[in-house]
Design a protein around this motif. Structure first.
Motif, PDB file in Angstrom:
ATOM      1  N   LYS A   1       0.798  -1.224   0.000  1.00 22.77           N
ATOM      2  CA  LYS A   1       0.000   0.000   0.000  1.00 22.77           C
ATOM      3  C   LYS A   1       0.834   1.279   0.000  1.00 22.77           C
ATOM      4  O   LYS A   1       0.324   2.361   0.260  1.00 22.77           O
ATOM      5  N   GLN A   2       2.137   1.172  -0.282  1.00 21.29           N
ATOM      6  CA  GLN A   2       2.990   2.355  -0.369  1.00 21.29           C
ATOM      7  C   GLN A   2       2.702   3.086  -1.677  1.00 21.29           C
ATOM      8  O   GLN A   2       2.570   2.467  -2.725  1.00 21.29           O
ATOM      9  N   VAL A   3       2.617   4.388  -1.618  1.00 13.73           N
ATOM     10  CA  VAL A   3       2.417   5.201  -2.811  1.00 13.73           C
ATOM     11  C   VAL A   3       3.765   5.355  -3.502  1.00 13.73           C
ATOM     12  O   VAL A   3       4.750   5.749  -2.885  1.00 13.73           O
ATOM     13  N   VAL A   4       3.814   4.991  -4.791  1.00 11.46           N
ATOM     14  CA  VAL A   4       5.059   5.083  -5.552  1.00 11.46           C
ATOM     15  C   VAL A   4       4.778   5.643  -6.938  1.00 11.46           C
ATOM     16  O   VAL A   4       3.649   5.604  -7.419  1.00 11.46           O
ATOM     17  N   THR A   5       5.817   6.135  -7.568  1.00  6.16           N
ATOM     18  CA  THR A   5       5.685   6.573  -8.947  1.00  6.16           C
ATOM     19  C   THR A   5       5.573   5.340  -9.829  1.00  6.16           C
ATOM     20  O   THR A   5       6.138   4.302  -9.532  1.00  6.16           O
TER      21      THR A   5
END
Length: 107
Positions: free
Chosen positions: A79-83
Motif C-alpha cells: 500500500k505504499q504510494v510510488v511513482t
C-alpha cells in the motif's frame, strides 16, 4: 511617511530576505537532480532472485542491485504510494508487511 510607502517598503524588504534564502542555480523544489546513469546499467531481475524470502536489509538490497546490474533499487511496501513510470535501470523489491522480499522485478 505615508502608510502606502511603509507597506511597500516592508513588502520589498520581505522579498529581498526571501531571495537571499535561495542559492543561485538551485532547483525551486529544493531537491538536486540525480546524475545520469552510466551506460549499460539496465536491470535484469534474474540476478536478484536470490533475495526472495529474505529480509530487505540494506546489504540484501545492495547485493540484489549489483547482481541485477541495475543503477538503483527501491523497496516497495504494501500500500505504499510510488511513482509508476517505468525505469529500465531500476530494481524493485516488493516486500510484505514484515519486510520480507516477495517479488523482484525491474521498472
Amino acid at each position: 511617511m505615508s502608510l502606502k510607502l511603509i507597506t511597500a517598503s516592508a513588502a520589498l524588504a520581505g522579498l529581498v530576505a526571501l531571495a537571499g534564502c535561495a542559492a543561485p542555480g538551485t532547483p525551486s523544489t529544493g531537491s538536486s537532480p540525480m546524475p545520469p546513469p552510466p551506460p549499460g546499467t539496465a536491470c535484469n531481475a534474474e540476478g536478484a532472485q536470490f533475495a526472495v524470502g529474505q529480509r530487505a536489509a540494506a546489504s540484501t538490497v545492495e547485493e540484489a542491485r549489483q547482481r541485477s546490474g541495475s543503477y538503483m533499487a527501491r523497496v516497495l511496501w504494501p500500500k505504499q504510494v510510488v511513482t509508476m513510470e517505468f525505469n529500465a535501470q531500476r530494481l524493485n523489491l516488493d516486500v510484505d508487511a514484515t519486510g520480507v522480499v516477495q517479488r523482484v522485478r525491474c521498472g
